[in-house]
Design a protein around this motif. Structure first.
Motif, mmCIF file in Angstrom:
data_model
loop_
_atom_site.group_PDB
_atom_site.id
_atom_site.type_symbol
_atom_site.label_atom_id
_atom_site.label_comp_id
_atom_site.label_asym_id
_atom_site.label_seq_id
_atom_site.Cartn_x
_atom_site.Cartn_y
_atom_site.Cartn_z
ATOM 1 N N PRO A 92 40.901 43.955 38.910
ATOM 2 C CA PRO A 92 40.397 42.777 38.000
ATOM 3 C C PRO A 92 40.500 43.732 36.673
ATOM 4 N N GLY A 93 40.177 44.835 36.467
ATOM 5 C CA GLY A 93 40.216 45.535 34.910
ATOM 6 C C GLY A 93 41.624 45.635 34.672
ATOM 7 N N ILE A 94 42.520 46.004 35.253
ATOM 8 C CA ILE A 94 44.019 46.266 35.286
ATOM 9 C C ILE A 94 44.520 44.826 34.920
ATOM 10 N N GLY A 95 44.164 43.577 35.528
ATOM 11 C CA GLY A 95 44.493 42.381 35.324
ATOM 12 C C GLY A 95 44.161 41.812 33.844
ATOM 13 N N LEU A 96 42.931 42.434 33.621
ATOM 14 C CA LEU A 96 42.420 41.874 32.259
ATOM 15 C C LEU A 96 43.180 42.717 31.083
ATOM 16 N N GLY A 97 43.756 43.863 31.563
ATOM 17 C CA GLY A 97 44.282 44.604 30.602
ATOM 18 C C GLY A 97 45.876 43.932 30.533
ATOM 19 N N MET A 98 46.385 43.450 31.683
ATOM 20 C CA MET A 98 47.661 42.998 31.561
ATOM 21 C C MET A 98 47.798 41.446 30.658
ATOM 22 N N ALA A 99 46.678 40.768 30.842
ATOM 23 C CA ALA A 99 46.655 39.675 29.899
ATOM 24 C C ALA A 99 46.548 40.078 28.544
ATOM 25 N N ALA A 100 45.655 41.396 28.301
ATOM 26 C CA ALA A 100 45.523 41.697 26.724
ATOM 27 C C ALA A 100 46.792 42.133 26.506
ATOM 28 N N ASN A 101 47.699 42.651 27.443
ATOM 29 C CA ASN A 101 48.857 43.066 26.895
ATOM 30 C C ASN A 101 49.840 41.960 26.441
ATOM 31 N N THR A 102 49.802 40.862 27.175
ATOM 32 C CA THR A 102 50.484 39.768 26.749
ATOM 33 C C THR A 102 49.894 39.296 25.308
ATOM 34 N N TRP A 160 39.909 44.725 22.001
ATOM 35 C CA TRP A 160 38.148 45.047 22.100
ATOM 36 C C TRP A 160 37.582 44.015 22.933
ATOM 37 N N SER A 161 38.008 42.884 22.817
ATOM 38 C CA SER A 161 37.311 41.541 23.471
ATOM 39 C C SER A 161 37.690 41.738 24.971
ATOM 40 N N SER A 162 38.810 42.016 25.313
ATOM 41 C CA SER A 162 39.312 42.441 26.795
ATOM 42 C C SER A 162 38.220 43.496 27.397
ATOM 43 N N VAL A 163 38.231 44.731 26.482
ATOM 44 C CA VAL A 163 37.397 45.617 27.144
ATOM 45 C C VAL A 163 36.022 45.120 27.441
ATOM 46 N N ARG A 164 35.354 44.184 26.350
ATOM 47 C CA ARG A 164 33.937 43.794 26.766
ATOM 48 C C ARG A 164 33.817 42.938 28.054
ATOM 49 N N VAL A 165 35.160 41.963 27.902
ATOM 50 C CA VAL A 165 34.917 41.144 29.542
ATOM 51 C C VAL A 165 35.208 41.850 30.493
ATOM 52 N N ALA A 166 35.886 43.244 30.754
ATOM 53 C CA ALA A 166 36.239 43.949 31.705
ATOM 54 C C ALA A 166 34.867 44.528 32.345
ATOM 55 N N THR A 167 34.059 45.064 31.268
ATOM 56 C CA THR A 167 33.034 45.807 31.541
ATOM 57 C C THR A 167 31.947 45.022 32.214
ATOM 58 N N ALA A 168 31.819 43.810 31.714
ATOM 59 C CA ALA A 168 31.002 42.869 32.371
ATOM 60 C C ALA A 168 31.451 42.484 33.716
ATOM 61 N N LEU A 169 32.815 42.215 33.757
ATOM 62 C CA LEU A 169 33.182 41.829 35.355
ATOM 63 C C LEU A 169 33.043 42.956 36.109
ATOM 64 N N LEU A 170 33.424 44.034 35.843
ATOM 65 C CA LEU A 170 33.620 45.271 36.883
ATOM 66 C C LEU A 170 32.031 45.838 37.192
ATOM 67 N N SER A 171 31.087 45.575 36.299
ATOM 68 C CA SER A 171 29.847 45.942 36.453
ATOM 69 C C SER A 171 29.095 44.862 37.775
ATOM 70 N N THR A 172 29.626 43.594 37.554
ATOM 71 C CA THR A 172 29.074 42.444 38.411
ATOM 72 C C THR A 172 29.956 42.992 39.856
ATOM 73 N N LEU A 173 31.040 43.333 39.955
ATOM 74 C CA LEU A 173 32.019 43.481 41.203
ATOM 75 C C LEU A 173 31.564 44.746 41.770
ATOM 76 N N SER A 174 30.593 45.571 41.251
ATOM 77 C CA SER A 174 30.429 46.906 41.599
ATOM 78 C C SER A 174 29.056 47.039 42.349
ATOM 79 N N LEU A 175 28.124 45.838 41.947
ATOM 80 C CA LEU A 175 26.893 45.440 42.602
ATOM 81 C C LEU A 175 26.618 45.794 44.099
ATOM 82 N N PRO A 176 27.636 45.123 44.871
ATOM 83 C CA PRO A 176 27.596 45.375 46.425
ATOM 84 C C PRO A 176 27.818 46.873 46.896
ATOM 85 N N LEU A 177 28.634 47.615 46.128
ATOM 86 C CA LEU A 177 28.801 48.922 46.611
ATOM 87 C C LEU A 177 27.398 49.904 45.978
#
Length: 441
Positions: A282-292, A311-328
């Motif tokens: 998901p972080g790479i996917g957000l980066g690819m969107a930011a690439n475009t 910068w906006s993409s980094v903030r979104v990625a941090t929030a998303l990856l923090s959420t996805l890491s909770l089960p781990l």
């Protein structure tokens, strides 16, 4: 949600789903062969990481095609925006196909890194030989993905991936366990199912794009003027492919260091690394969107807007990856139970999996800014940071502590945490300086 963040999420969601779907190739293989035992799981792990290196040789095609397509769209040149895909197909035929044949012949020597157990080595060699013959299909699909993402239509690629990966899951299951009257192929069946799925995905992309965008230059005859664009694509792809090859080699060597600890550790590491690779997508996917978005703003001569999208993409990625890491972090036993069927293996893998969750969060800035810098043409900068963090820090220290001093699996996973922190810090510094905004491609 702020309008800028909403735009990023809308563009990134199909890309993320496509990335997650693509990662399922290895996760499906791991899950399906898990009941066959730790030797089969270790063999799939060894073959997968060797194949990961092979794929990295052509991985730069995706970002290169995407950057060229997005720049043309940003400059209003849509009638030529599919031309870079043609060049990607040429590279697939003239480079990826011969390389796959060479690597298939070299399989016995390549898999020597994982030859602690003769059974594991033989099964891994078979798995790798079959998987690496899909390298040409992978190169074509990377070029197609670059077009879909570069034009802001990532859902087109996602739909094709869903079809091909459903096909992979069904066919692999049938071949592994010998259903429908077929002989049980075990590990080889997992590889063959994935091989067939990758060629199906490439063929579907080819047919759909030919029908929809041939008026944008897709599959047009190669002209003398195209040499310049082909050379530009190669210039963009080589540094990115090199950094991804070095990253993949590093992953393989990291796995080889773990192999010195034993087959059990290999099985655990394979699961942990696949979970990690799956969740960072998901972080790479957000980066690819930011690439475009960054590439289109640079094509329109708006570097300030390009910086803001990063910068906006980094903030979104941090929030998303923090959420996805909770089960781990909160329920690691449940996650590990999907792949490991021995309570002792689950217990040994619990803390390293929790460390993986923390590391994914720390990796957010690195994952996004890697892609935005590739879109800006700063491929050599990306290569330098990724190489330094992995080959200058992680691998030497892991070799020292793991091989020489006999440190355990948990210690090596702590080092991966530090590597991710170093990498993200370096990318943040580079993005802040904005020297990348003056690069022309």
């Amino acid at each position: 949600m702020k309008p800028r963040s909403l735009t990023i999420v809308k563009l990134a969601t199909p890309i993320i789903l496509a990335m997650l779907s693509q990662s399922l190739l290895n996760l499906v293989d791991a899950a399906l062969v898990g009941p066959l035992g730790e030797e089969a799981l270790a063999a799939v792990g060894a073959g997968s990481y060797a194949n990961f290196v092979a794929l990295a040789l052509i991985a730069g095609l995706s970002a290169g095609v995407q950057a060229q397509v997005a720049r043309r769209c940003g400059a209003g040149q849509k009638q030529h925006c599919a031309v870079p895909v043609n060049h990607g197909i040429i590279i697939a035929l003239l480079f990826a196909l011969p390389v796959s044949l060479v690597l298939m012949a070299m399989a016995p020597w390549i898999l020597q890194l994982f030859s602690q157990d003769g059974v594991v080595h033989d099964a891994a060699e078979t798995y790798f030989r079959i998987r690496v013959m899909a390298l040409m299909a992978a190169a074509m699909s990377l070029s197609f993905r670059g077009y879909w993402n570069g034009t802001g239509q990532p859902s087109g690629f996602l739909k094709i991936l869903v079809v091909s990966h459903l096909f992979n899951a069904v066919v692999s299951y049938v071949l592994i366990y010998g259903k429908l009257g077929l002989p049980a192929m075990g590990v080889a069946g997992a590889a063959l199912g994935t091989f067939l799925a990758m060629y199906l995905g490439a063929l579907l992309n080819l047919l759909i794009l030919f029908r929809q965008v041939k008026h944008h230059g897709f599959l047009q005859p190669f002209r003398r003027a195209d040499w310049i664009n082909l050379k530009t694509l190669i210039r963009l792809a080589i540094p990115d492919s090199l950094q991804q090859t070095l990253f993949a080699l590093g992953m393989m060597l990291f796995f080889a260091i773990i192999a010195q600890l034993g087959t059990r550790e290999m099985a655990i590491a394979h699961v942990l690394m696949n979970i990690s690779l799956f969740l960072i997508l998901p972080g790479i996917g957000l980066g690819m969107a930011a690439n475009t978005l960054v590439s289109q703003e640079l094509g329109a001569q708006k570097p300030e807007m390009a910086t803001a999208w990063g910068w906006s993409s980094v903030r979104v990625a941090t929030a998303l990856l923090s959420t996805l890491s909770l089960p781990l972090l909160l329920n690691p036993e449940w996650v590990l139970g999907l792949f490991l069927h021995d309570p002792e293996l689950v217990s040994a893998a619990k803390l390293p999996l929790q460390l993986t969750g923390v590391g994914i969060i720390l990796d957010s800035a690195s994952l996004v800014l890697t892609q935005t810098l590739l879109g800006a043409g700063a491929n050599k900068t990306v290569l330098g940071i990724r190489f330094g963090a992995q080959w200058g820090f992680l691998l030497p220290v892991c070799w020292l502590l793991g091989t020489i001093l006999g440190a355990g699996l948990t210690t090596l996973w702590v080092l991966t945490l530090l590597q991710r922190l170093i990498s993200s810090t370096a990318f943040i510094v580079v993005w802040r300086k904005r020297q990348w905004s003056h690069i022309r491609i």
